[in-house]
Design a protein around this motif. Structure first.
Motif, PDB file in Angstrom:
ATOM      1  N   PRO A  43      -5.985  -2.404  -2.632  1.00 43.52           N
ATOM      2  CA  PRO A  43      -5.363  -1.438  -3.537  1.00 43.52           C
ATOM      3  C   PRO A  43      -3.845  -1.554  -3.647  1.00 43.52           C
ATOM      4  N   GLU A  44      -3.210  -2.300  -2.748  1.00 42.72           N
ATOM      5  CA  GLU A  44      -1.748  -2.448  -2.768  1.00 42.72           C
ATOM      6  C   GLU A  44      -1.382  -3.918  -2.611  1.00 42.72           C
ATOM      7  N   PRO A  45      -0.233  -4.343  -3.154  1.00 41.93           N
ATOM      8  CA  PRO A  45       0.180  -5.735  -2.964  1.00 41.93           C
ATOM      9  C   PRO A  45       0.380  -6.049  -1.492  1.00 41.93           C
ATOM     10  N   PRO A  46      -0.028  -7.225  -1.043  1.00 42.79           N
ATOM     11  CA  PRO A  46       0.206  -7.601   0.355  1.00 42.79           C
ATOM     12  C   PRO A  46       1.689  -7.848   0.599  1.00 42.79           C
ATOM     13  N   ALA A  47       2.139  -7.528   1.796  1.00 47.59           N
ATOM     14  CA  ALA A  47       3.545  -7.754   2.154  1.00 47.59           C
ATOM     15  C   ALA A  47       3.763  -9.231   2.480  1.00 47.59           C
ATOM     16  N   GLY A  48       4.974  -9.698   2.253  1.00 42.96           N
ATOM     17  CA  GLY A  48       5.347 -11.044   2.656  1.00 42.96           C
ATOM     18  C   GLY A  48       4.800 -12.156   1.804  1.00 42.96           C
ATOM     19  N   THR A  49       4.600 -11.908   0.506  1.00 41.21           N
ATOM     20  CA  THR A  49       4.063 -12.929  -0.398  1.00 41.21           C
ATOM     21  C   THR A  49       5.003 -14.130  -0.514  1.00 41.21           C
ATOM     22  N   THR A  50       4.440 -15.304  -0.420  1.00 41.48           N
ATOM     23  CA  THR A  50       5.149 -16.544  -0.741  1.00 41.48           C
ATOM     24  C   THR A  50       4.381 -17.207  -1.872  1.00 41.48           C
ATOM     25  N   GLY A  51       4.936 -17.159  -3.071  1.00 43.17           N
ATOM     26  CA  GLY A  51       4.231 -17.698  -4.225  1.00 43.17           C
ATOM     27  C   GLY A  51       4.560 -16.936  -5.482  1.00 43.17           C
ATOM     28  N   LEU A  52       3.519 -16.494  -6.198  1.00 45.16           N
ATOM     29  CA  LEU A  52       3.697 -15.845  -7.495  1.00 45.16           C
ATOM     30  C   LEU A  52       2.960 -14.516  -7.521  1.00 45.16           C
ATOM     31  N   LEU A  53       3.683 -13.458  -7.847  1.00 37.98           N
ATOM     32  CA  LEU A  53       3.091 -12.143  -8.093  1.00 37.98           C
ATOM     33  C   LEU A  53       3.091 -11.896  -9.581  1.00 37.98           C
ATOM     34  N   LEU A  54       1.922 -11.569 -10.134  1.00 43.87           N
ATOM     35  CA  LEU A  54       1.750 -11.318 -11.561  1.00 43.87           C
ATOM     36  C   LEU A  54       1.415  -9.854 -11.808  1.00 43.87           C
ATOM     37  N   ALA A  55       1.911  -9.324 -12.908  1.00 44.02           N
ATOM     38  CA  ALA A  55       1.506  -7.991 -13.356  1.00 44.02           C
ATOM     39  C   ALA A  55       1.414  -8.047 -14.875  1.00 44.02           C
ATOM     40  N   THR A  56       0.220  -8.273 -15.403  1.00 45.75           N
ATOM     41  CA  THR A  56       0.031  -8.382 -16.845  1.00 45.75           C
ATOM     42  C   THR A  56      -0.558  -7.082 -17.377  1.00 45.75           C
ATOM     43  N   GLU A  57       0.201  -6.427 -18.230  1.00 47.05           N
ATOM     44  CA  GLU A  57      -0.180  -5.141 -18.822  1.00 47.05           C
ATOM     45  C   GLU A  57      -0.653  -4.148 -17.753  1.00 47.05           C
ATOM     46  N   TRP A  58       0.170  -4.025 -16.723  1.00 43.22           N
ATOM     47  CA  TRP A  58      -0.047  -3.046 -15.654  1.00 43.22           C
ATOM     48  C   TRP A  58       0.890  -1.853 -15.804  1.00 43.22           C
ATOM     49  N   PRO A 110       9.116   6.246 -13.127  1.00 45.24           N
ATOM     50  CA  PRO A 110       7.953   5.870 -12.300  1.00 45.24           C
ATOM     51  C   PRO A 110       7.577   4.392 -12.440  1.00 45.24           C
ATOM     52  N   ARG A 111       7.756   3.820 -13.623  1.00 40.80           N
ATOM     53  CA  ARG A 111       7.497   2.387 -13.798  1.00 40.80           C
ATOM     54  C   ARG A 111       8.548   1.560 -13.048  1.00 40.80           C
ATOM     55  N   ASP A 112       9.809   2.005 -13.106  1.00 41.12           N
ATOM     56  CA  ASP A 112      10.869   1.311 -12.374  1.00 41.12           C
ATOM     57  C   ASP A 112      10.526   1.249 -10.887  1.00 41.12           C
ATOM     58  N   ARG A 113      10.121   2.387 -10.353  1.00 39.99           N
ATOM     59  CA  ARG A 113       9.817   2.467  -8.926  1.00 39.99           C
ATOM     60  C   ARG A 113       8.605   1.611  -8.569  1.00 39.99           C
ATOM     61  N   ALA A 114       7.578   1.623  -9.435  1.00 40.70           N
ATOM     62  CA  ALA A 114       6.372   0.831  -9.174  1.00 40.70           C
ATOM     63  C   ALA A 114       6.689  -0.663  -9.167  1.00 40.70           C
ATOM     64  N   TRP A 115       7.485  -1.107 -10.152  1.00 34.65           N
ATOM     65  CA  TRP A 115       7.817  -2.523 -10.228  1.00 34.65           C
ATOM     66  C   TRP A 115       8.706  -2.944  -9.062  1.00 34.65           C
ATOM     67  N   ALA A 116       9.683  -2.117  -8.709  1.00 34.27           N
ATOM     68  CA  ALA A 116      10.562  -2.442  -7.585  1.00 34.27           C
ATOM     69  C   ALA A 116       9.764  -2.595  -6.295  1.00 34.27           C
ATOM     70  N   ALA A 117       8.746  -1.735  -6.101  1.00 33.06           N
ATOM     71  CA  ALA A 117       7.912  -1.834  -4.901  1.00 33.06           C
ATOM     72  C   ALA A 117       7.094  -3.115  -4.908  1.00 33.06           C
ATOM     73  N   ALA A 118       6.563  -3.494  -6.089  1.00 37.17           N
ATOM     74  CA  ALA A 118       5.794  -4.731  -6.182  1.00 37.17           C
ATOM     75  C   ALA A 118       6.677  -5.942  -5.893  1.00 37.17           C
ATOM     76  N   VAL A 119       7.862  -5.963  -6.468  1.00 36.41           N
ATOM     77  CA  VAL A 119       8.788  -7.083  -6.247  1.00 36.41           C
ATOM     78  C   VAL A 119       9.192  -7.155  -4.778  1.00 36.41           C
ATOM     79  N   ASP A 120       9.339  -5.994  -4.144  1.00 37.79           N
ATOM     80  CA  ASP A 120       9.744  -5.953  -2.741  1.00 37.79           C
ATOM     81  C   ASP A 120       8.702  -6.590  -1.822  1.00 37.79           C
ATOM     82  N   SER A 121       7.464  -6.715  -2.295  1.00 40.83           N
ATOM     83  CA  SER A 121       6.418  -7.331  -1.465  1.00 40.83           C
ATOM     84  C   SER A 121       6.518  -8.854  -1.439  1.00 40.83           C
ATOM     85  N   VAL A 122       7.364  -9.433  -2.292  1.00 42.21           N
ATOM     86  CA  VAL A 122       7.518 -10.890  -2.369  1.00 42.21           C
ATOM     87  C   VAL A 122       8.642 -11.333  -1.437  1.00 42.21           C
ATOM     88  N   ARG A 123       8.307 -12.192  -0.488  1.00 40.31           N
ATOM     89  CA  ARG A 123       9.327 -12.725   0.428  1.00 40.31           C
ATOM     90  C   ARG A 123      10.007 -13.943  -0.178  1.00 40.31           C
TER      91      ARG A 123
END
Length: 326
Positions: free
Chosen positions: A112-127, A185-198
């Protein structure tokens, strides 16, 4: 009396029997996205992933994370388009609140949540367009007030004055009178998703607008059975609003690039031009195949439709050099 749109959307979309949670049908039954339009979209994203992989020096494990994964359609098609070397190193994760669909490749993790410490590509298409938000309107005295909605009918009334958080965001990103869809709320959601990418790239693809072109009457709407409908937050239809893309882009504090989908896909080899007519005489079957591909590409790159969507991406821990698109 009703409640604010943010609360109503949260329940209607993500509640116990919400639109995106129930198992008896999927979002693709109600609306068409780039993911559903053609496998050409996934093929382009596969080429984008290859470029991220190269920028990272071909790591032993390449994370591919799809936020708002629906029923796993994009990941399934994207994995099939990856070259063998990269596919063998991919760790695929679908991020979705709905239960895991039957038949999904067991190699795809579901959470249900993005994994922490991603190395690679995180996608969000029409989310992000489905991240709940509140709506404000200017009353007869020039004050911004929260719009309340009846969940059963979609009827709106004006409620209490806008709260400080809404006013703070509005003053910077959507100033002036009228109808305002509050995007923090979208700003906060996207910032949290981006923060999961190492290390890697976070890519958001969505329909939206920037400050110079904010819609005077808002964009909140609904979709049911493939048709646009009045947005009634009762769980029976999608409820969505366009994304304030410039606000989202700034929310991370990380440098970004943002272009239209038409430009992005063309840089990744998706061309909607028709094949030469001479091919119909020399290779009729090949001509028809290329004509079909051109038609699908034209839909994905149509500036009045899917081609008008925005691609926004950030580099994290890659040295900041953007080689994703030409």
């Amino acid at each position: 009396m009703g409640s604010g749109w943010r609360s109503a959307m949260q329940t209607a979309l993500y509640g116990a029997d919400g639109f995106f949670v129930r198992e008896r049908e999927g979002p693709a039954d109600h609306f068409r996205t780039s993911v559903h339009a053609s496998p050409l979209f996934a093929g382009a994203l596969a080429r984008f992933a290859e470029r991220v992989d190269a920028a990272l020096g071909h790591p032993a494990v390449f994370d591919l994370v799809d936020v708002g994964a629906g029923r796993g359609e994009l990941l399934t098609t994207l994995l099939a388009h990856l070259p063998a070397d990269l596919a063998g190193r991919v760790r695929a994760t679908a991020v979705e609140v709905a239960p895991r669909p039957a038949g999904l490749d067991p190699a795809v993790r579901w959470r249900p949540e993005p994994p922490a410490g991603t190395t690679g590509l995180l996608l969000a298409t029409e989310w992000l367009d489905n991240v709940p938000l509140d709506v404000l309107e200017t009353d007869g005295r020039g004050r911004l007030r929260k719009v309340l909605v009846d969940p059963a009918t979609g009827t709106e009334t004006l409620g209490e004055p806008a709260d400080p958080a809404d006013l703070f965001w509005t003053s910077r990103w959507w100033p002036g009178a009228g109808r305002i869809e509050v995007g923090w709320p979208r700003d906060r959601a996207w910032a949290a998703a981006v923060d999961s990418v190492r290390h890697g790239v976070a890519l958001c693809v969505d329909y939206g607008h920037v400050r110079a072109g904010r819609p005077a009457f808002g964009t909140l709407t609904g979709f049911r059975g493939g048709r646009q409908v009045h947005p009634v937050p009762d769980g029976t239809c999608d409820v969505t609003a366009h994304v304030a893309m410039d606000s989202v882009a700034a929310a991370t504090g990380i440098p970004h690039r943002m272009i239209r989908q038409r430009e992005a896909l063309r840089s990744l080899g998706v061309d909607g031009s028709r094949p030469p007519l001479d091919l119909a005489r020399t290779d009729p079957a090949g001509y028809l195949r290329r004509l079909s591909t051109a038609g699908a590409a034209a839909e994905l790159t149509d500036p009045a439709g899917l081609g008008g969507h925005w691609w926004l991406w950030h580099h994290i821990g890659t040295g900041g050099r953007d080689t994703m698109l030409g």
